[in-house]
Design an enzyme around this catalytic site. Sequence first.
Site, PDB file in Angstrom:
ATOM      1  N   THR A 197      -6.423  -7.947   9.724  1.00 17.30           N
ATOM      2  CA  THR A 197      -6.595  -6.612   9.119  1.00 17.30           C
ATOM      3  C   THR A 197      -6.043  -5.514  10.026  1.00 17.30           C
ATOM      4  OG1 THR A 197      -8.575  -7.384   7.993  1.00 17.30           O
ATOM      5  CG2 THR A 197      -8.311  -5.007   8.182  1.00 17.30           C
ATOM      6  N   LYS A 208       0.813  -1.216   0.000  1.00 18.72           N
ATOM      7  CA  LYS A 208       0.000   0.000   0.000  1.00 18.72           C
ATOM      8  C   LYS A 208       0.852   1.275   0.000  1.00 18.72           C
ATOM      9  CE  LYS A 208      -4.138  -2.139   1.924  1.00 18.72           C
ATOM     10  NZ  LYS A 208      -5.111  -2.142   3.042  1.00 18.72           N
ATOM     11  N   ASN A 227      -2.513  -0.395   6.957  1.00 19.08           N
ATOM     12  CA  ASN A 227      -2.090  -1.727   7.420  1.00 19.08           C
ATOM     13  C   ASN A 227      -1.118  -2.403   6.438  1.00 19.08           C
ATOM     14  OD1 ASN A 227      -3.932  -2.265   5.417  1.00 19.08           O
ATOM     15  ND2 ASN A 227      -5.242  -3.601   6.637  1.00 19.08           N
ATOM     16  N   HIS A 284      -2.391  -5.561   1.231  1.00 20.85           N
ATOM     17  CA  HIS A 284      -3.692  -6.202   0.975  1.00 20.85           C
ATOM     18  C   HIS A 284      -3.424  -7.561   0.336  1.00 20.85           C
ATOM     19  CE1 HIS A 284      -7.778  -6.801  -0.624  1.00 20.85           C
ATOM     20  NE2 HIS A 284      -7.156  -7.260  -1.696  1.00 20.85           N
ATOM     21  N   PHE A 317     -15.994   3.680   6.427  1.00 20.07           N
ATOM     22  CA  PHE A 317     -14.604   4.001   6.127  1.00 20.07           C
ATOM     23  C   PHE A 317     -14.304   4.016   4.626  1.00 20.07           C
ATOM     24  CE2 PHE A 317     -14.780  -0.609   6.954  1.00 20.07           C
ATOM     25  CZ  PHE A 317     -14.185  -1.127   5.801  1.00 20.07           C
ATOM     26  N   ARG A 343      -2.846 -14.989   3.166  1.00 21.85           N
ATOM     27  CA  ARG A 343      -3.642 -14.355   4.227  1.00 21.85           C
ATOM     28  C   ARG A 343      -3.043 -14.649   5.593  1.00 21.85           C
ATOM     29  NH1 ARG A 343      -7.820 -10.611   3.195  1.00 21.85           N
ATOM     30  NH2 ARG A 343      -9.128 -11.549   4.809  1.00 21.85           N
ATOM     31  N   ARG A 355       1.677  -7.579   8.652  1.00 21.73           N
ATOM     32  CA  ARG A 355       0.982  -6.425   9.246  1.00 21.73           C
ATOM     33  C   ARG A 355       1.463  -6.152  10.667  1.00 21.73           C
ATOM     34  NH1 ARG A 355      -4.823  -7.898   6.611  1.00 21.73           N
ATOM     35  NH2 ARG A 355      -4.795  -6.418   4.863  1.00 21.73           N
TER      36      ARG A 355
HETATM   37  P1  CMP Z   1      -7.756  -4.443   3.209  1.00 23.13           P
HETATM   38  O1  CMP Z   1      -7.405  -5.828   3.601  1.00 23.13           O
HETATM   39  O2  CMP Z   1      -7.067  -3.865   2.027  1.00 23.13           O
HETATM   40  O3  CMP Z   1      -9.342  -4.363   2.985  1.00 23.13           O
HETATM   41  C1  CMP Z   1     -10.103  -3.206   3.228  1.00 23.13           C
HETATM   42  C2  CMP Z   1      -9.294  -2.101   3.831  1.00 23.13           C
HETATM   43  O4  CMP Z   1     -10.043  -1.067   4.429  1.00 23.13           O
HETATM   44  C3  CMP Z   1      -8.444  -2.648   4.962  1.00 23.13           C
HETATM   45  O5  CMP Z   1      -7.423  -3.480   4.458  1.00 23.13           O
HETATM   46  C4  CMP Z   1      -7.998  -1.349   5.646  1.00 23.13           C
HETATM   47  O6  CMP Z   1      -6.929  -0.726   4.949  1.00 23.13           O
HETATM   48  C5  CMP Z   1      -9.245  -0.463   5.465  1.00 23.13           C
HETATM   49  N1  CMP Z   1     -10.070  -0.309   6.676  1.00 23.13           N
HETATM   50  C6  CMP Z   1     -10.247   0.847   7.337  1.00 23.13           C
HETATM   51  N2  CMP Z   1     -11.094   0.692   8.359  1.00 23.13           N
HETATM   52  C7  CMP Z   1     -11.478  -0.596   8.348  1.00 23.13           C
HETATM   53  C8  CMP Z   1     -12.376  -1.366   9.186  1.00 23.13           C
HETATM   54  N3  CMP Z   1     -13.029  -0.829  10.226  1.00 23.13           N
HETATM   55  N4  CMP Z   1     -12.528  -2.676   8.889  1.00 23.13           N
HETATM   56  C9  CMP Z   1     -11.879  -3.227   7.836  1.00 23.13           C
HETATM   57  N5  CMP Z   1     -11.037  -2.529   7.021  1.00 23.13           N
HETATM   58  C10 CMP Z   1     -10.834  -1.233   7.275  1.00 23.13           C
END
Ligand code: CMP
Length: 134
Positions: free
Chosen positions: A93, A9, A114, A117, A59, A87, A104
């Site tokens: 996440t 990212k 984070n 992805h 978000f 994963r 992460r």
């Molecule tokens: P990613 O795995 O790329 O999928 C969705 C992205 O949204 C997540 O990583 C974070 O970068 C972002 N994000 C921000 N807030 C949240 C939340 N509350 N729950 C999940 N993803 C979030």
Amino acid sequence: MQQTYFMIKPEIVAAGDQKVGAILAIVGAAGFRITGLQMKQLDRPLIEDFYGEHKERPFFQDLCDYIAGGPVVAIRLERENAVAALRELIGATNPAEASTGTIRDLFGASLQNNAVHASANPEDSARELGLIFG
Ligand code: CMP
């Protein structure tokens, strides 16, 4: 063999230090082969499509702004059981909840920022690879 989509990212790419290389080394050591790699600026419509499953979440706009904020490193990876294995390697996440030693845990700054992805399942993998690599 299975393929999956992996994305480093913007905040990691923008850091301009050794983090991108360190993350690629972790993925390589876990037995993944890189079959596609591009550093690119994703445009907003593509990002909204990519993260479409989250469009009703509070978000969503912040997420799209964040991913549009600079180039990402987009990677196609191949390995046996690649989707689940990646994963596991990246961790939860929320970096605060990610297992010790996961990507992460090591590189994530916050729930949004984070670091990386990875596709959640084989269907998402096919969709995401199609969107990014065509
Ligand atoms: P990613 O795995 O790329 O999928 C969705 C992205 O949204 C997540 O990583 C974070 O970068 C972002 N994000 C921000 N807030 C949240 C939340 N509350 N729950 C999940 N993803 C979030």
